[in-house]
Motif scaffolding. Structure first.
Motif, PDB file in Angstrom:
ATOM      1  N   LYS A  50     -31.837  20.541 -21.695  1.00 16.37           N
ATOM      2  CA  LYS A  50     -32.835  21.582 -21.927  1.00 16.37           C
ATOM      3  C   LYS A  50     -34.245  21.036 -21.673  1.00 16.37           C
TER       4      LYS A  50
ATOM      5  N   GLU B 122     -34.870  20.850 -18.078  1.00 11.55           N
ATOM      6  CA  GLU B 122     -35.058  22.223 -17.603  1.00 11.55           C
ATOM      7  C   GLU B 122     -36.509  22.683 -17.832  1.00 11.55           C
TER       8      GLU B 122
ATOM      9  N   TRP C  61     -34.853  27.960 -28.449  1.00 12.16           N
ATOM     10  CA  TRP C  61     -33.521  27.502 -28.002  1.00 12.16           C
ATOM     11  C   TRP C  61     -32.833  26.695 -29.117  1.00 12.16           C
TER      12      TRP C  61
END
Lengths: 411, 217
Positions: A268, A271, A86
């Motif tokens: 993130k 998450e 990512w």
């Protein structure tokens, strides 16, 4: 052109001349030193990408029990791999991997000067060599150039076996050749590095605090496609965990504000159900060989140079005016006998050029010997600017000269 | 030969020359009289192209002088006008020969011509034996003769002399005036600005400058 007035001014020695020349030469040397600092050191470092872009260090927040728990679960490597992917493919910032895992070599392959020792369990380990693992953004951001061989290619980052291409720092050139193999341990895993090329001398990167010159480093591609598989051995998983932990502690370069990036990263992390990674500021704007002090030194030198040039202009202007004042009767006699006023003015400018020329010449030669650099074009522009400024007052004096009164010994 | 019409000159509010008209023919010897500060030197400066007029026209040999053209005016100063001032205006650290040759040097004459002309003109004014001396080694009268020699060296149309005997004693003054008269007899046009009636009386014509106006009263 009739050069009588030029010779009169040149011949008209005044005690202050020695002081004037010393001051002018010193001024030009300060100016050249400033150019050296700003052009060679500071602007040269603009290869570190756009300096307008802020750069941040990314650090994990694994601490205490939480840390132990995270590392004990080796399956977490999949989480770190996802985080890394990512980060690496994010559109909002450039992600730079610069992991600093040293290479351990069992044999004394290179001279001691390349080694970095460390203590482990009261034992001094000395066969450790400085190395960084880099991604393609690192190579781009720091404009890493190759003096010989080839740089990393996209496929190099995707290698899954233990044979990797490596780039050697410039100082290794005399000790190893392209195509040679090096056996080393990277995160306790035995690897074979095949020399693909040598870096340009003086290549460097910012480790978050200072510039690090890469001449004695070994560069290895940050491995991006390690198979995360539960079938792997414990040691293999441990290796993967270490590699991805390192990969995720890279640098973020972006035009966006720190809070915006931090928000994205925190989101993130949540998450992925891990403690949010944190951004730390890096002295990106002060990337000089002296770090923050270098920037301050540049500013100081720039200020000093401006002051010195201002003083020099005033000094030469006043000194020339004083010589004109001293010789004004003779100048008036020449004009009355047919020398044009424009010729007199040209002579004065010629004299000012001569004074600057001598000073700039001496300063340039001295600096050329000292540092091997000269800034011909910039100095010519500065030279022209100085001549222009320094000429104004003396030329106005000539315009205001009352010729007959002056010839008669009056004003 | 030399003609000025409606010449005007002011310094700030103060009018120095107001519609001055003057015509000088070849071979004339004119005295320009006036009190100190009356504008004699200003008029001489304009005639000698060392200062600019505010208005009016100035002709030499029928040609209008472009007073704002530095190159043209410097050439006229070099070839057609000889200037003599009270304090001789000699370059002290240069020999008399160099001082006399100055207009020729500026005009870039050959060395051979310069040497010949300097010797000739020095003989004419009686300072031939002083050519290798420096101004500070000469008397006032000898210095003024050197200045006259310099003014004469290019056979100018006119010699403008601003108080040429002002710094000399009476005997030397007479000698210099005699020299001017002799030069005039040989055809040199001379204009002498003076406040000395005795000097003026030895000239053929006298002009008076008063209240910014020029008259022959």
């Amino acid at each position: 052109m009739n050069k009588e007035i030029y010779y009169i001014l040149k011949k008209s020695k005044r005690k202050i001349d020695v002081l004037m020349y010393t001051q002018i030469i010193f001024s030009y040397m300060i100016v050249i030193a400033t150019l050296y600092l700003t052009i060679d050191q500071y602007s040269g470092l603009s290869q570190l990408g756009s300096n307008a872009r802020e750069i941040y260090k990314l650090t994990d927040n694994f601490m205490g029990e939480e840390e132990r728990s995270f590392f004990s679960r080796q399956d977490n490597v999949a989480i770190l791999k996802e985080l890394y992917e990512w980060l690496n493919n994010n559109e909002h910032f450039q992600y730079i991997v610069a992991s600093t895992q040293g290479f351990y070599m069992e044999e004394d392959t290179f001279l001691d000067q390349f080694k970095v020792g460390y203590e482990y369990n009261n034992v001094f380990v000395d066969n450790q060599y400085k190395s960084i693992q880099t991604n393609s953004d690192f190579m781009e951001y720091y404009s890493i150039d190759i003096s010989e061989g080839r740089t990393f290619e996209p496929k190099d980052y995707m290698i899954q076996n233990n044979v990797v291409p490596i780039l050697m720092g410039y100082d290794y050139k005399d000790y190893i050749s392209i195509g040679d193999n090096l056996e080393f341990y990277y995160c306790n895993k035995e690897m074979i590095g095949r020399v693909a090329g040598f870096l340009e001398s003086g290549s460097y990167y910012n480790d978050g605090r200072n510039l690090q010159v890469l001449d004695r480093y070994i560069l290895m591609p940050a491995l991006e496609d390690i198979t995360v598989d539960s079938v792997l051995t414990k040691s293999e998983k441990s290796f993967q965990l270490k590699v991805y932990l390192d990969h995720c502690s890279g640098f973020v370069a972006s035009d966006q504000s720190a809070s915006e990036i931090q928000k994205m990263i925190a989101q993130k992390s949540l998450e992925l159900n891990i403690v949010p990674y944190q951004l730390e500021g890096v002295f990106s704007f002060y990337l000089t060989i002296w770090g923050v002090a270098g920037k301050q030194l540049q500013s100081m030198f720039l200020l000093l140079a401006i002051m010195m040039i201002g003083l020099t202009c005033a000094f030469i202007s006043i000194s020339t005016a004083s010589k004109i004042q001293h010789n004004k009767k003779n100048i008036a006699i020449y004009i009355a006998n047919g020398l044009s006023i424009n010729t007199v003015k040209q002579n004065i400018v010629l004299y000012i050029i001569y004074v600057n020329d001598v000073a700039i010449g001496i300063a340039s030669i001295f600096w050329l010997i000292l540092s091997g650099t000269s800034y011909f074009l910039i100095l010519i522009l500065l030279f022209a600017f100085n001549i222009l400024i320094q000429s104004v007052f003396p030329l106005v004096m000539i315009d205001k000269l009352k010729i007959v009164n002056t010839m008669n010994g009056g004003a | 030969m030399l003609k000025m019409t409606n010449i005007k000159k002011s310094f700030g509010e103060r009018v120095i020359l107001d519609c001055v008209n003057l015509e000088i023919d070849d071979g004339e010897m004119i005295a320009l009289m006036g009190r100190s500060g009356s504008g004699k030197t200003t008029l001489l400066n304009i005639m000698g192209l060392l200062d600019q007029k505010d208005d009016g026209r100035y002709y030499i040999d029928g040609e209008l002088i472009p007073s704002e053209n530095d190159l043209a005016t410097s050439k006229i100063r070099n070839t057609q006008i000889g200037f003599i001032v009270q304090n001789y205006a000699l370059i002290n650290d240069r020999k008399i020969s160099y001082n006399i040759s100055l207009p020729l040097l500026i005009g870039k004459e050959s060395k051979k011509n310069i040497h010949h002309s300097v010797t000739q003109v020095a003989r004419k004014v009686g300072i031939e034996e002083h050519l290798d001396k420096y101004p500070y080694q000469l008397s006032g009268g000898e210095c003024q003769r050197a200045a006259i020699a310099r003014a004469l060296i290019k056979n100018p149309q006119i010699i403008l002399a601003d108080e040429p005997t002002g710094a000399l004693d009476e005997i030397t003054e007479q000698q210099i005036m005699q020299l001017f008269i002799e030069l005039n007899k040989q055809g040199t046009t001379i204009l002498i600005a003076t406040h000395n009636k005795e000097i003026a009386s030895r000239c053929k014509n006298i002009y008076y400058l008063s209240n910014a106006k020029l008259s022959t009263k």
